[in-house]
Design a protein around this motif. Structure first.
Motif, short mmCIF file in Angstrom:
data_model
loop_
_atom_site.label_atom_id
_atom_site.label_comp_id
_atom_site.label_asym_id
_atom_site.label_seq_id
_atom_site.Cartn_x
_atom_site.Cartn_y
_atom_site.Cartn_z
N ALA A 1 -140.96 131.46 -58.83
CA ALA A 1 -141.70 130.22 -58.63
C ALA A 1 -142.21 130.12 -57.20
O ALA A 1 -143.34 129.69 -56.95
N SER A 2 -141.39 130.53 -56.24
CA SER A 2 -141.80 130.44 -54.83
C SER A 2 -143.01 131.33 -54.56
O SER A 2 -143.94 130.93 -53.84
N ALA A 3 -143.01 132.52 -55.14
CA ALA A 3 -144.15 133.42 -54.94
C ALA A 3 -145.40 132.87 -55.62
O ALA A 3 -146.51 132.95 -55.07
N ALA A 4 -145.24 132.29 -56.80
CA ALA A 4 -146.38 131.71 -57.50
C ALA A 4 -146.95 130.52 -56.73
O ALA A 4 -148.18 130.38 -56.60
N LEU A 5 -146.08 129.69 -56.20
CA LEU A 5 -146.53 128.53 -55.43
C LEU A 5 -147.24 128.97 -54.16
O LEU A 5 -148.28 128.39 -53.76
N ALA A 6 -146.72 130.00 -53.51
CA ALA A 6 -147.36 130.50 -52.30
C ALA A 6 -148.75 131.05 -52.62
O ALA A 6 -149.70 130.87 -51.84
N TYR A 7 -148.87 131.69 -53.76
CA TYR A 7 -150.15 132.27 -54.16
C TYR A 7 -151.20 131.19 -54.38
O TYR A 7 -152.33 131.30 -53.88
N VAL A 8 -150.86 130.13 -55.13
CA VAL A 8 -151.87 129.09 -55.40
C VAL A 8 -152.21 128.31 -54.12
O VAL A 8 -153.35 127.86 -53.96
N GLU A 9 -151.25 128.17 -53.22
CA GLU A 9 -151.55 127.51 -51.95
C GLU A 9 -152.54 128.34 -51.14
O GLU A 9 -153.44 127.81 -50.48
N HIS A 10 -152.37 129.65 -51.18
CA HIS A 10 -153.28 130.54 -50.46
C HIS A 10 -154.67 130.52 -51.09
O HIS A 10 -155.68 130.50 -50.37
N ARG A 11 -154.71 130.52 -52.44
CA ARG A 11 -156.01 130.54 -53.13
C ARG A 11 -156.72 129.19 -53.01
O ARG A 11 -157.91 129.13 -52.76
N ASN A 12 -155.96 128.08 -53.25
CA ASN A 12 -156.47 126.71 -53.10
C ASN A 12 -157.84 126.54 -53.77
O ASN A 12 -158.81 126.10 -53.15
N ILE B 1 -146.93 125.23 -62.47
CA ILE B 1 -145.92 126.25 -62.16
C ILE B 1 -144.52 125.66 -62.26
O ILE B 1 -143.61 126.26 -62.84
N SER B 2 -144.35 124.48 -61.70
CA SER B 2 -143.03 123.82 -61.75
C SER B 2 -142.63 123.52 -63.19
O SER B 2 -141.47 123.68 -63.57
N THR B 3 -143.58 123.07 -63.99
CA THR B 3 -143.30 122.77 -65.40
C THR B 3 -142.77 124.00 -66.13
O THR B 3 -141.81 123.93 -66.89
N CYS B 4 -143.41 125.14 -65.89
CA CYS B 4 -143.01 126.38 -66.55
C CYS B 4 -141.71 126.95 -65.99
O CYS B 4 -140.75 127.22 -66.74
N THR C 1 -141.84 133.80 -66.77
CA THR C 1 -142.91 134.54 -66.11
C THR C 1 -144.21 133.78 -66.34
O THR C 1 -144.43 133.24 -67.43
N VAL C 2 -145.04 133.68 -65.31
CA VAL C 2 -146.35 133.04 -65.46
C VAL C 2 -147.45 134.00 -65.06
O VAL C 2 -147.25 134.88 -64.21
N VAL C 3 -148.58 133.84 -65.72
CA VAL C 3 -149.79 134.59 -65.37
C VAL C 3 -150.78 133.57 -64.82
O VAL C 3 -151.07 132.57 -65.47
N ILE C 4 -151.25 133.83 -63.61
CA ILE C 4 -152.21 132.92 -62.97
C ILE C 4 -153.56 133.64 -62.92
O ILE C 4 -153.67 134.74 -62.39
N GLU C 5 -154.57 132.98 -63.50
CA GLU C 5 -155.86 133.63 -63.68
C GLU C 5 -156.99 132.87 -63.00
O GLU C 5 -156.90 131.65 -62.77
#
Length: 430
Positions: free
Chosen positions: A123-134, A163-166, A178-182
């Motif tokens: 989750a931490s890696a996914a959150l960091a990714y979406v913050e970077h992409r914004n 992300i938190s929900t999943c 596991t989540v896939v972010i597209e």
């Protein structure tokens, strides 16, 4: 034997019952609609051993699996071991739907275009990714989530919530570990289907699905509020491009991995300015697209499905689809897809005569009252699909809505804009 209990399964059973090659239909567990064309069996769709046992006891010649969960649990493998033909892929091949990360891996290996994506188990890696992409992104639970594991995230806060929900709230259990972010794609969306025996692929057919609960494609995603086909932007050139460049390469890639895919292959596509892009693969016919496709299937379904199950699709006549438009409008319980009540009597629905020349009703969340009265009661969120046929989409749409207007139950709701403004539909975004 048709496995499942929804509107898709009623549509499959109805079409199979019209085959001259079929003498008897069973449904497990079925619903009030399948009971009108065959015999329901009290076996849950997740009871793999129970389904295999009853198929053997009843000397079933062909099992047609409607939903994805039995396939993900290995029903096709279990039936294959018992020598019973099954229209539906193996557990390994069904990972195209049961694991979105696996599907993307297969797609990449096959050279099939899709959105840019990243897979996360932290989750931490996914959150960091979406913050970077914004930027607008799509967050998907990797596993099966009953059609509700996809979140369209227009901004950073929505992506973080998804992300938190999943991954933290575990709303979808293990499916969301596991989540896939597209990448968020734009363009008309279309569902494309084909029959395959793991080597051969039939002509493909398309339908448009309306996933959002509200008119104008607003509100939360649902299992599907309606469908129509063929879409007005569909043509033979596009169909052959998708068949040749997307679906066949994936079938061949699975075969090369020792997991030949046999059954109905469902490809969800976005038609972008750069060309078709794969949103998802599913390992079965869609719901409610099946309610639109089965009235259009001109070939004998039993012959085609048995050929897929036995690896002999190349030996039967080419699959043919009618060009006549069909529109399906789904009636749901008030509050769906969130909290809703069931057990309400349905008026205006004759369970024995559900079809006529220009419209029909496929049951989903419908059951008969246990008091011997024959009354039909709601038993789920998506209750039924009113299907209209005609010489044009406008005529088919009118017949579908006329049928819906004659049916009522407490809290009944349906979208009024299915197949409306054809030149602008579908305008939804992934």
């Amino acid at each position: 034997m048709v496995v499942g209990s929804g509107g898709r399964e009623h549509a499959l059973a109805w079409r199979l019952a019209r085959s001259t090659k079929v003498t008897e239909i069973f449904a497990a567990p079925g619903n009030s609609g399948t009971a009108s064309v065959g015999t329901n069996l009290p076996v849950a769709e997740t009871d793999v051993d129970g389904l295999a046992n009853v198929a053997a006891e009843r000397a079933i010649d062909l099992v047609v699996v409607g939903p994805e969960t039995p396939l993900a649990l290995g029903l096709s493998d279990r039936l294959d071991a018992a020598g019973i033909p099954c229209f539906g892929p193996s557990q390994a091949a069904a990972r195209l739907e049961s694991s979105k990360s696996f599907a993307r891996d297969v797609q990449d290996a096959a050279g099939v275009a899709g959105p840019g994506y990243q897979v996360f188990q932290s989750a931490s890696a996914a959150l960091a990714y979406v913050e970077h992409r914004n930027r607008p992104l799509v967050v998907k639970a990797d596993g099966l989530a009953a059609g509700k594991g996809v979140s369209m995230c227009a901004n950073l806060e929505e992506a973080k919530t998804a992300i938190s929900t999943c991954m933290q709230d575990r709303m979808f259990g293990a499916a969301g570990e596991t989540v896939v972010i597209e990448e968020w794609l734009h363009g008309p969306e279309v569902s494309v289907f084909g029959f395959t025996d793991g080597q051969n692929l039939s002509a493909v057919v398309a339908a448009t699905d309306y996933k959002r609960v509200g008119e104008g494609d607003t509100g939360p995603n649902t299992g599907g509020m309606g469908s129509y086909g063929p879409p007005d932007f569909w043509n033979e050139t596009l169909a052959e491009q998708i068949r040749r460049e997307i679906m066949l390469p994936v079938i061949r890639e699975l075969a090369s991995r020792g997991s030949p895919y046999r059954g109905a292959l469902y490809c969800g596509l976005m038609l972008t300015d750069e060309g078709p892009r794969v949103l998802e693969f599913n390992c079965r016919f869609g719901d409610p697209e099946t309610q639109v496709l089965m009235p259009r299937l001109a070939s004998d379904p039993a012959e085609v499905m048995l050929a897929c199950a036995t690896g002999s699709l190349g030996d039967v006549e080419p699959v043919e689809w009618s060009d006549h438009p069909v529109v399906a409008v789904v009636m749901v319980s008030g509050g769906y897809p969130e909290t809703y009540e069931t057990g309400f009597e349905i008026d205006g629905l004759d369970g024995s005569g559900f079809d006529n020349a220009d419209s029909m009703v496929f049951h989903a969340g419908v059951r008969r009252a246990g008091d011997g009265s024959g009354r039909l009661l709601t038993s789920g969120g998506r209750v039924l699909a009113c299907v209209g046929m005609g010489g044009s989409v406008e005529e088919a749409r009118r017949h579908a809505y006329q049928r819906a207007a004659g049916i009522s139950f407490e809290g009944a709701y349906y979208r009024r804009d299915i197949a409306e403004l054809r030149s602008e539909q579908p305008t939804t975004i992934q």
